[in-house]
Design a protein around this motif. Structure first.
Motif, mmCIF file in Angstrom:
data_model
loop_
_atom_site.group_PDB
_atom_site.id
_atom_site.type_symbol
_atom_site.label_atom_id
_atom_site.label_comp_id
_atom_site.label_asym_id
_atom_site.label_seq_id
_atom_site.Cartn_x
_atom_site.Cartn_y
_atom_site.Cartn_z
ATOM 1 N N ASP A 82 -36.662 -65.135 -22.193
ATOM 2 C CA ASP A 82 -37.410 -65.001 -23.437
ATOM 3 C C ASP A 82 -37.699 -63.537 -23.750
ATOM 4 O O ASP A 82 -37.730 -63.148 -24.921
ATOM 5 C CB ASP A 82 -38.713 -65.799 -23.365
ATOM 6 C CG ASP A 82 -39.380 -65.935 -24.725
ATOM 7 O OD1 ASP A 82 -38.674 -65.996 -25.745
ATOM 8 O OD2 ASP A 82 -40.626 -65.969 -24.757
ATOM 9 N N HIS A 109 -33.769 -72.094 -18.715
ATOM 10 C CA HIS A 109 -34.228 -71.416 -19.935
ATOM 11 C C HIS A 109 -33.285 -70.295 -20.382
ATOM 12 O O HIS A 109 -33.497 -69.692 -21.422
ATOM 13 C CB HIS A 109 -35.622 -70.804 -19.708
ATOM 14 C CG HIS A 109 -36.718 -71.809 -19.648
ATOM 15 N ND1 HIS A 109 -37.034 -72.467 -18.486
ATOM 16 C CD2 HIS A 109 -37.588 -72.251 -20.596
ATOM 17 C CE1 HIS A 109 -38.053 -73.289 -18.717
ATOM 18 N NE2 HIS A 109 -38.406 -73.181 -19.990
ATOM 19 N N TRP A 112 -31.682 -69.435 -23.998
ATOM 20 C CA TRP A 112 -32.290 -68.631 -25.063
ATOM 21 C C TRP A 112 -31.439 -67.407 -25.405
ATOM 22 O O TRP A 112 -31.400 -66.977 -26.555
ATOM 23 C CB TRP A 112 -33.684 -68.168 -24.656
ATOM 24 C CG TRP A 112 -34.789 -69.159 -24.872
ATOM 25 C CD1 TRP A 112 -34.884 -70.088 -25.871
ATOM 26 C CD2 TRP A 112 -35.963 -69.284 -24.095
ATOM 27 N NE1 TRP A 112 -36.062 -70.783 -25.750
ATOM 28 C CE2 TRP A 112 -36.742 -70.313 -24.664
ATOM 29 C CE3 TRP A 112 -36.449 -68.633 -22.961
ATOM 30 C CZ2 TRP A 112 -37.976 -70.700 -24.159
ATOM 31 C CZ3 TRP A 112 -37.675 -69.016 -22.450
ATOM 32 C CH2 TRP A 112 -38.423 -70.033 -23.033
#
Length: 175
Positions: A82, A109, A112
């Protein structure tokens, strides 16, 4: 002894709060197969801390790298992606490696970063359920499977899937 990947150079990104296993397991597996693995962060030489506090020293800055020097990019998950997706050179390296037909692999994740690099649309992939909607909204075809290989992209869901993820990466790179 030469490994299956002795002629390969692989890039990995790091920042604080990376998922410890998702960085270290692929890094060590690729090294075990003979690959040269470069860990790049915002600052060369900086020691970054994983979600579980395991340290990782960046041996390069992504600002000094050339995508043409790499055969593949493996992006670990955690919360680091992120932050990394806001870095222009991270997105440029990701997009250029991908557009040159080379492998981009992401887990958890880490999806992203391909989203922000604009390379996910039309690809089958997987991730942690936490970013499923992000991937779908970016045009991906999301599936809940341990590992998904679609053209030059490989994705995986979580640390438990790391054996399948690494096998798929190695198999792709030895073709």
């Amino acid at each position: 002894m030469k490994g299956k990947l002795s002629d390969k150079k692989i890039l990995m990104f790091v920042d604080d709060l990376y998922e410890d296993l998702e960085l270290w397991y692929p890094k060590l597996r690729m090294i075990e197969e003979g690959a040269d693995v470069i860990i790049a962060g915002k600052e060369k030489g900086k020691i970054y801390s994983g979600k579980h506090t395991y340290p990782c020293k960046a041996n390069a800055s992504f600002d000094e790298l050339n995508d043409k020097d790499f055969n593949a990019l493996i992006i670990p998950g955690g919360f680091a992606p992120d932050k990394l997706r806001r870095e222009e050179n991270v997105l440029k390296l990701t997009k250029n490696i991908f557009n040159s037909g080379k492998l981009v692999a992401h887990i958890c994740h880490a999806g992203w970063i391909p989203i922000s690099a604009g390379i996910i649309k039309g690809f089958r992939c997987t991730s942690t359920p936490g970013i499923k909607d992000d991937l779908i909204n970016a045009g991906a075809i999301w599936v809940d499977e341990p590992v998904v290989a679609d053209r030059n992209m490989i994705s995986s869901r979580r640390p438990d899937d790391l054996p399948d993820f690494c096998r798929a990466i190695i198999d792709y790179l030895i073709k």
